[in-house]
Scaffold this motif. Structure first.
Motif, PDB file in Angstrom:
ATOM      1  N   PRO A  23       0.798  -1.233   0.000  1.00 13.82           N
ATOM      2  CA  PRO A  23       0.000   0.000   0.000  1.00 13.82           C
ATOM      3  C   PRO A  23       0.828   1.279   0.000  1.00 13.82           C
ATOM      4  N   VAL A  24       1.934   1.296   0.757  1.00 14.24           N
ATOM      5  CA  VAL A  24       2.715   2.533   0.860  1.00 14.24           C
ATOM      6  C   VAL A  24       3.329   2.953  -0.468  1.00 14.24           C
ATOM      7  N   ARG A  25       3.374   2.026  -1.432  1.00 12.97           N
ATOM      8  CA  ARG A  25       3.938   2.384  -2.730  1.00 12.97           C
ATOM      9  C   ARG A  25       3.078   3.402  -3.482  1.00 12.97           C
ATOM     10  N   LEU A  26       1.849   3.612  -3.028  1.00 11.96           N
ATOM     11  CA  LEU A  26       1.026   4.655  -3.635  1.00 11.96           C
ATOM     12  C   LEU A  26       1.660   6.034  -3.468  1.00 11.96           C
ATOM     13  N   ALA A  27       2.591   6.154  -2.544  1.00 17.90           N
ATOM     14  CA  ALA A  27       3.268   7.436  -2.330  1.00 17.90           C
ATOM     15  C   ALA A  27       3.968   7.922  -3.588  1.00 17.90           C
ATOM     16  N   ARG A  28       4.307   7.007  -4.479  1.00 13.98           N
ATOM     17  CA  ARG A  28       5.023   7.414  -5.701  1.00 13.98           C
ATOM     18  C   ARG A  28       4.186   8.351  -6.574  1.00 13.98           C
ATOM     19  N   TYR A  29       2.863   8.328  -6.387  1.00 15.83           N
ATOM     20  CA  TYR A  29       1.986   9.149  -7.216  1.00 15.83           C
ATOM     21  C   TYR A  29       1.692  10.517  -6.600  1.00 15.83           C
ATOM     22  N   ALA A  30       2.231  10.766  -5.417  1.00 17.19           N
ATOM     23  CA  ALA A  30       1.979  12.053  -4.754  1.00 17.19           C
ATOM     24  C   ALA A  30       2.482  13.226  -5.583  1.00 17.19           C
ATOM     25  N   SER A  31       3.602  13.044  -6.262  1.00 15.77           N
ATOM     26  CA  SER A  31       4.197  14.156  -7.009  1.00 15.77           C
ATOM     27  C   SER A  31       3.320  14.634  -8.157  1.00 15.77           C
ATOM     28  N   LEU A  32       2.361  13.820  -8.571  1.00 15.77           N
ATOM     29  CA  LEU A  32       1.512  14.214  -9.704  1.00 15.77           C
ATOM     30  C   LEU A  32       0.698  15.467  -9.395  1.00 15.77           C
ATOM     31  N   VAL A  33       0.358  15.695  -8.127  1.00 11.28           N
ATOM     32  CA  VAL A  33      -0.467  16.867  -7.804  1.00 11.28           C
ATOM     33  C   VAL A  33       0.272  18.170  -8.088  1.00 11.28           C
ATOM     34  N   PHE A  34       1.597  18.121  -8.117  1.00 13.28           N
ATOM     35  CA  PHE A  34       2.363  19.342  -8.367  1.00 13.28           C
ATOM     36  C   PHE A  34       2.517  19.628  -9.858  1.00 13.28           C
ATOM     37  N   ALA A  35       2.164  18.646 -10.690  1.00 17.04           N
ATOM     38  CA  ALA A  35       2.316  18.809 -12.139  1.00 17.04           C
ATOM     39  C   ALA A  35       1.140  19.543 -12.765  1.00 17.04           C
ATOM     40  N   VAL A  36       0.043  19.681 -12.018  1.00 20.21           N
ATOM     41  CA  VAL A  36      -1.146  20.370 -12.543  1.00 20.21           C
ATOM     42  C   VAL A  36      -1.609  21.410 -11.519  1.00 20.21           C
ATOM     43  N   PRO A  37      -0.814  22.467 -11.327  1.00 18.83           N
ATOM     44  CA  PRO A  37      -1.097  23.440 -10.260  1.00 18.83           C
ATOM     45  C   PRO A  37      -2.430  24.153 -10.384  1.00 18.83           C
ATOM     46  N   GLU A  38      -3.007  24.205 -11.585  1.00 19.79           N
ATOM     47  CA  GLU A  38      -4.280  24.894 -11.771  1.00 19.79           C
ATOM     48  C   GLU A  38      -5.477  23.956 -11.648  1.00 19.79           C
ATOM     49  N   ASP A  39      -5.206  22.666 -11.470  1.00 15.88           N
ATOM     50  CA  ASP A  39      -6.284  21.695 -11.396  1.00 15.88           C
ATOM     51  C   ASP A  39      -6.984  21.783 -10.034  1.00 15.88           C
ATOM     52  N   GLU A  40      -8.299  21.920 -10.056  1.00 16.71           N
ATOM     53  CA  GLU A  40      -9.051  22.115  -8.814  1.00 16.71           C
ATOM     54  C   GLU A  40      -8.944  20.919  -7.886  1.00 16.71           C
ATOM     55  N   VAL A  41      -8.990  19.721  -8.422  1.00 19.10           N
ATOM     56  CA  VAL A  41      -8.900  18.512  -7.595  1.00 19.10           C
ATOM     57  C   VAL A  41      -7.523  18.422  -6.949  1.00 19.10           C
ATOM     58  N   ALA A  42      -6.470  18.694  -7.719  1.00 19.66           N
ATOM     59  CA  ALA A  42      -5.111  18.654  -7.179  1.00 19.66           C
ATOM     60  C   ALA A  42      -4.930  19.708  -6.085  1.00 19.66           C
ATOM     61  N   ARG A  43      -5.465  20.912  -6.324  1.00 23.04           N
ATOM     62  CA  ARG A  43      -5.352  21.963  -5.310  1.00 23.04           C
ATOM     63  C   ARG A  43      -6.072  21.567  -4.027  1.00 23.04           C
TER      64      ARG A  43
END
Length: 339
Positions: free
Chosen positions: A224-244
């Motif tokens: 389960p902890v390997r899901l951490a690898r996808y955390a960086s994706l939120v920084f790739a779409v700074p204008e995305d409402e869901v990511a914000r």
């Protein structure tokens, strides 16, 4: 770096992270003589055998870089998640190192305390770590006297890499399933998982996009902890409402954790560590805005990792006074070894 030192004047300082393991070979004057690197060494994120192997690989790499005699190592200090008592795991490391000429005792400290000691030579203050997991500590007299969160992916670690990564996957599945808003995270996650070839396909039995099933299979097939690898994706779409929204919730959760450590404590520096708080992507700034004047004037003090702090803790265990001068020498020499 191959200069011969008096016998028993070296320590191996290990920062056993969930993503990578770093080890510094440090002399009693606070100079880093060698640096070794390996893969994941957090026993909570991988199995004990793989974690121990990574620690040994990085430790021997530091010795080799320095051209040092393994017999000159007086202590191996391991900074790892929790820093708890794991005698079987520690014995595994000790035995493996002993077979390679390192016969020094192996000790463990919490990675949060090592992170704090990477940011200051002072013995009092606070630290917040948000990497794969998340934990805060209040430090007094060079020891952690209060811990908050650090409860692991199942029960806590609010605002951690796992916490953010899990919410990225949930948001994408909600987008694909029609239960949540459209988000720019979806194509990023699909690409990260290598599932682009399934974008236009649907399951013949239930009519769902095949991506829903395959993202689930990919997620459940690993720890389960390997899901951490996808955390960086939120920084790739700074204008995305869901990511914000994910980032805002992460900052709010980390603020709650840090406030609990700060409550009724004396003034002191607030060190932050972990990939979510030390990059240039803005989560640290979000957290500073949430906390406002609850922080000291210098704000949050970021550190790259707990490697310097692991060395500080090792030297102090052996009676070395790590004052401002030794701390500065250690910090600069570790940076030089990193290249």
């Amino acid at each position: 770096m191959g200069e011969r030192l008096p016998e028993g004047t070296l320590v191996l300082a290990v920062d056993a992270g969930g993503t990578s393991c770093r080890t510094a070979l440090v002399d009693f004057g606070g100079t880093c003589r060698g640096l070794g690197l390996a893969g994941s060494a957090n026993p909570l994120a991988t199995d004990d055998g793989d974690a121990a192997a990574a620690i040994v690989t990085s430790a021997l790499g530091a010795v080799d870089m320095a051209g040092a005699d393994p017999a000159d190592v007086r202590l191996v200090l391991l900074a790892a998640a929790g820093g708890g008592h794991r005698p079987a795991f520690m014995q595994m490391i000790s035995t493996s190192l002993g077979l390679r000429g390192v016969h020094a005792p192996v000790a463990m400290e919490a990675d949060g305390l090592a992170a704090f000691c990477s940011g200051t030579h002072l013995g009092h203050g606070y630290v917040l770590v948000a990497g794969t997991g998340a934990v805060a500590h209040r430090v007094e007299g060079g020891r952690s006297i209060r811990s908050v969160d650090g409860l692991g992916w199942l029960l806590g670690d609010i605002g951690s890499g796992f916490w953010v990564g899990q919410r990225v996957v949930r948001a994408v599945l909600a987008d694909l399933d029609g239960t949540g808003p459209s988000t720019g995270l979806t194509p990023l996650l699909v690409s990260a998982m290598g599932l682009q070839h399934l974008v236009d396909e649907r399951d013949a039995l239930n009519g769902r996009p095949r991506l829903v099933h395959e993202i689930g299979i990919t997620s459940y097939s690993e720890l389960p902890v390997r899901l951490a690898r996808y955390a960086s994706l939120v920084f790739a779409v700074p204008e995305d409402e869901v990511a914000r929204e994910i980032l805002d919730e992460a900052a709010a959760g980390l603020a709650v954790t840090l406030r609990a450590a700060l409550a009724d404590g004396a003034p002191g520096p607030v060190v932050v560590a972990g990939g979510l708080l030390t990059g240039a992507h803005g989560l640290r700034q979000r957290l500073e805005r949430v906390l406002g004047d609850e922080l000291p004037p210098e704000g949050l003090v970021p550190v790259v990792d707990g490697l310097v702090g692991s060395a500080v803790l090792a030297l102090r265990r052996l009676g070395v006074d790590v004052d401002a001068a030794v701390f500065e020498r250690l910090t600069h020499s570790v940076a030089a070894c990193r290249g």
